[in-house]
Design a protein around this motif. Structure first.
Motif, PDB file in Angstrom:
ATOM      1  N   MET A   1      38.007  19.428  -7.386  1.00 31.97           N
ATOM      2  CA  MET A   1      36.663  19.992  -7.499  1.00 31.97           C
ATOM      3  C   MET A   1      36.641  21.344  -6.805  1.00 31.97           C
ATOM      4  O   MET A   1      36.963  21.458  -5.638  1.00 31.97           O
ATOM      5  N   THR A   2      36.263  22.375  -7.495  1.00 33.44           N
ATOM      6  CA  THR A   2      36.143  23.705  -6.924  1.00 33.44           C
ATOM      7  C   THR A   2      34.696  23.907  -6.527  1.00 33.44           C
ATOM      8  O   THR A   2      33.791  23.723  -7.326  1.00 33.44           O
ATOM      9  N   SER A   3      34.507  24.294  -5.263  1.00 38.66           N
ATOM     10  CA  SER A   3      33.135  24.473  -4.806  1.00 38.66           C
ATOM     11  C   SER A   3      32.885  25.936  -4.470  1.00 38.66           C
ATOM     12  O   SER A   3      33.808  26.703  -4.213  1.00 38.66           O
ATOM     13  N   ALA A   4      31.621  26.290  -4.485  1.00 35.48           N
ATOM     14  CA  ALA A   4      31.226  27.652  -4.141  1.00 35.48           C
ATOM     15  C   ALA A   4      31.477  27.887  -2.662  1.00 35.48           C
ATOM     16  O   ALA A   4      31.551  26.942  -1.879  1.00 35.48           O
ATOM     17  N   PRO A   5      31.615  29.139  -2.245  1.00 36.71           N
ATOM     18  CA  PRO A   5      31.810  29.420  -0.830  1.00 36.71           C
ATOM     19  C   PRO A   5      30.658  28.851  -0.010  1.00 36.71           C
ATOM     20  O   PRO A   5      29.501  28.896  -0.425  1.00 36.71           O
ATOM     21  N   SER A   6      30.996  28.315   1.130  1.00 30.52           N
ATOM     22  CA  SER A   6      29.984  27.698   1.985  1.00 30.52           C
ATOM     23  C   SER A   6      29.187  28.761   2.725  1.00 30.52           C
ATOM     24  O   SER A   6      29.713  29.794   3.119  1.00 30.52           O
ATOM     25  N   ARG A   7      27.908  28.471   2.912  1.00 33.02           N
ATOM     26  CA  ARG A   7      27.050  29.355   3.693  1.00 33.02           C
ATOM     27  C   ARG A   7      26.761  28.748   5.055  1.00 33.02           C
ATOM     28  O   ARG A   7      25.811  29.146   5.726  1.00 33.02           O
ATOM     29  N   LEU A   8      27.572  27.777   5.478  1.00 29.95           N
ATOM     30  CA  LEU A   8      27.353  27.131   6.768  1.00 29.95           C
ATOM     31  C   LEU A   8      27.419  28.143   7.896  1.00 29.95           C
ATOM     32  O   LEU A   8      28.301  28.997   7.931  1.00 29.95           O
ATOM     33  N   LYS A   9      26.484  28.029   8.817  1.00 30.51           N
ATOM     34  CA  LYS A   9      26.464  28.906   9.981  1.00 30.51           C
ATOM     35  C   LYS A   9      27.167  28.241  11.166  1.00 30.51           C
ATOM     36  O   LYS A   9      27.607  28.900  12.083  1.00 30.51           O
ATOM     37  N   ARG A  10      27.217  26.906  11.140  1.00 31.01           N
ATOM     38  CA  ARG A  10      27.844  26.158  12.230  1.00 31.01           C
ATOM     39  C   ARG A  10      29.345  26.060  11.995  1.00 31.01           C
ATOM     40  O   ARG A  10      29.806  26.172  10.857  1.00 31.01           O
ATOM     41  N   PRO A  11      30.090  25.803  13.071  1.00 27.36           N
ATOM     42  CA  PRO A  11      31.540  25.617  12.894  1.00 27.36           C
ATOM     43  C   PRO A  11      31.826  24.445  11.958  1.00 27.36           C
ATOM     44  O   PRO A  11      31.124  23.434  11.997  1.00 27.36           O
ATOM     45  N   ARG A  12      32.837  24.590  11.129  1.00 25.59           N
ATOM     46  CA  ARG A  12      33.231  23.525  10.207  1.00 25.59           C
ATOM     47  C   ARG A  12      34.112  22.533  10.949  1.00 25.59           C
ATOM     48  O   ARG A  12      35.009  22.910  11.691  1.00 25.59           O
ATOM     49  N   HIS A  13      33.846  21.257  10.720  1.00 23.39           N
ATOM     50  CA  HIS A  13      34.634  20.191  11.327  1.00 23.39           C
ATOM     51  C   HIS A  13      35.740  19.786  10.353  1.00 23.39           C
ATOM     52  O   HIS A  13      35.449  19.504   9.191  1.00 23.39           O
ATOM     53  N   PRO A  14      36.982  19.732  10.832  1.00 22.04           N
ATOM     54  CA  PRO A  14      38.065  19.298   9.943  1.00 22.04           C
ATOM     55  C   PRO A  14      37.948  17.801   9.640  1.00 22.04           C
ATOM     56  O   PRO A  14      37.455  17.021  10.458  1.00 22.04           O
ATOM     57  N   MET A  15      38.399  17.412   8.463  1.00 18.76           N
ATOM     58  CA  MET A  15      38.352  16.022   8.026  1.00 18.76           C
ATOM     59  C   MET A  15      39.413  15.208   8.773  1.00 18.76           C
ATOM     60  O   MET A  15      40.603  15.452   8.617  1.00 18.76           O
ATOM     61  N   PRO A  16      38.998  14.239   9.585  1.00 16.87           N
ATOM     62  CA  PRO A  16      39.980  13.373  10.260  1.00 16.87           C
ATOM     63  C   PRO A  16      40.664  12.447   9.247  1.00 16.87           C
ATOM     64  O   PRO A  16      40.041  12.026   8.258  1.00 16.87           O
TER      65      PRO A  16
END
Length: 84
Positions: A1-16
């Motif tokens: 699945m290709t997603s649009a660029p994220s507009r998150l302002k908070r730090p991204r958490h890596p997937m455990p």
């Protein structure tokens, strides 16, 4: 699945790894990927901030249940775009 660029302002958490394994084992990866980026990030951060492994697993189970149901996010009613 290709997603649009994220507009998150908070730090991204890596997937455990244990979360990814749980999603795959329950066939919920697509449901997880269908959630908005902020929800995915919030779920992971919330799970990983738990002080004990027991609490992490309890939170993981809540996330998995909410993804399975499809109409809940953090115990609040939620509907995907297009179903509102």
């Amino acid at each position: 699945m290709t997603s649009a660029p994220s507009r998150l302002k908070r730090p991204r958490h890596p997937m455990p790894g244990f979360v990814q394994q749980a999603l795959e084992a329950r066939s919920l990866t697509t449901a997880y990927e269908g959630r908005p980026p902020y929800q995915r990030n919030d779920y992971i951060g919330w799970i990983m901030r738990a002080a004990t492994e027991e609490t992490q697993l309890k939170r993981l189970e809540q996330m998995l249940d909410e993804l399975r149901r499809g109409d809940v996010y953090m115990k609040m009613a939620w509907r995907p775009p297009g179903q509102r």
